[in-house]
Design an enzyme around this catalytic site. Sequence first.
Site, short mmCIF file in Angstrom:
data_model
loop_
_atom_site.label_atom_id
_atom_site.label_comp_id
_atom_site.label_asym_id
_atom_site.label_seq_id
_atom_site.Cartn_x
_atom_site.Cartn_y
_atom_site.Cartn_z
N MET A 79 0.82 -1.21 0.00
CA MET A 79 0.00 0.00 0.00
C MET A 79 0.85 1.27 0.00
O MET A 79 2.07 1.22 0.21
CB MET A 79 -0.92 0.00 1.22
N HIS A 80 0.21 2.40 -0.26
CA HIS A 80 0.73 3.75 -0.05
C HIS A 80 1.77 4.22 -1.07
O HIS A 80 2.01 5.42 -1.20
CB HIS A 80 1.36 3.92 1.34
N ASP A 239 -2.69 -4.81 0.36
CA ASP A 239 -2.22 -6.12 0.81
C ASP A 239 -2.88 -6.59 2.10
O ASP A 239 -3.23 -7.77 2.23
CB ASP A 239 -0.69 -6.14 0.93
#
Length: 515
Positions: A79-80, A239
Amino acid sequence: MLLGIDVGTSGTKALLIDEDGKILGSSLVEYPLYTPFPSWSEQEPEDWWRATKEAILSLLEKTSISSNDIKGIGLSGQMHGSVFLDSKGTVVRRAILWNDQRTAKQCDEIVERVGGVKKLLGLTLNLALTGFTAPKILWLRENEPENYSKVAKVLLPKDYVRYRLTGEYASEVSDASGTLLFDVKNRKWSKEMLSLLDIPEEWMPKVYESPEITGTLLPSVAEELRLKPGIPVVGGGGDNAAQAIGTGIVRSGVLFVSLGTSGVVFAHLDTPEGDPEGRLHTFCHAVPGKWHTMGVMLSAGGSFRWFRDSFGEIETELSKWSGKDPYDFLTMSAERVPAGSEGLIFLPYLTGERTPHADPMAKGVFAGMTLRHNKPYFIRSVLEGVAFGLKDSLELMKALGIEIKEIRAIAGGARSPLWRQILADVFDSPIVTINVTEGAAFGAALLAGVGVGAYKNVEEACDSVVRVVSREEPDKERVPMYEELYGLYRELYPLMKDYFKKLSNFVEKYYVNKK
């Protein structure tokens, strides 16, 4: 057949299952991580795409399954991370990852622009953390204006792979929740956040629910991958949300604790009412209309991997001729060490920390070393320190009144019986494992199954394939000892917080700026 793809930090996994949840095969292709300066973490999006193609082709070759049988594709990923694309869809620079810590200044700027922490929590349900996407966009604007001027789209890692598969700029609610640009409560981009930060709304992809179809496989890509063109590609999940689907965390009371590169404690929420202080993340779940809360430590399995890579040369060599995992040799030696490592405590803040200390300057520490502490002690101390870090998140959830009926251990570290027992003793709670070990890729495949109608909904998909297979009970003699040691662990960070900042400034002065 259903294909799940997980774009992880160390590699991309392709996984094939049938609608009964039987795993027909998997393939993992690794790629490098770049750290050009201390606390920086980057990857090449093209490496993700190359690895995705190689993993799919390897999987098809290993399983000898007709591509005509694959009815849906689901995506998951780290992520991110920020993937900056120009107007032609070309990558502008390396992606800045979830564990990159360069944006502390930009996080402070976001809080100031928004009007304070309380207002930020009201808009996004989350604090401004260095791992999130929004501060990375501001960093690019302030530090690489030439690259910033080229940006036309900002995608998350798995959504870049989606773009290459389908030609669509799309994301889904669970991953978008971790950008700090998303209205988590109402499951849409926050116009107010984008406006306050002067980020064009058109840079953001269209957002879907996780089982929704976001596009279909391009003919040219299908030919290259030896797949059928037009296969639906669903939203998938970040995830952790995808892991939650793959491990059956779709109702209140059942949690997972993940011992992957990062460590996660994850709980399902029926309403978007998380931690009012923002110490835990509150994101949209991959279950439509549901949310989840989670605590994240940045170096869980990553701490053990660091130890293996730095001090495990003998174990790595042994693994080459024995066929055993080097981690097995490391944990075997740690089993000889008494619980509590005779007072040796490890702070697992090797890449800063997120929960409960949102501090990019936090550092790893071994405290309490004596002449008695040799290598096996340090190994066990790493395992215990990670367990203490995860307990921080669990204690926050208990304080919020979140129901805890069962804790499922998942990801690479959960394969270790010793580590699972340490978790059971530190948490004072049974730790169970399940029949599914493929985590996020498996969850992504299940979401694809929901999207193409193989299952009625996400809950039905999980109920039909996930079951408990093992259980570690806490040792009642060790529990009070670990509780006392955890208290000592908790005292270390407050004692060293200011010192970490001074040390970070020293590194910045003599190592980062000199480069």
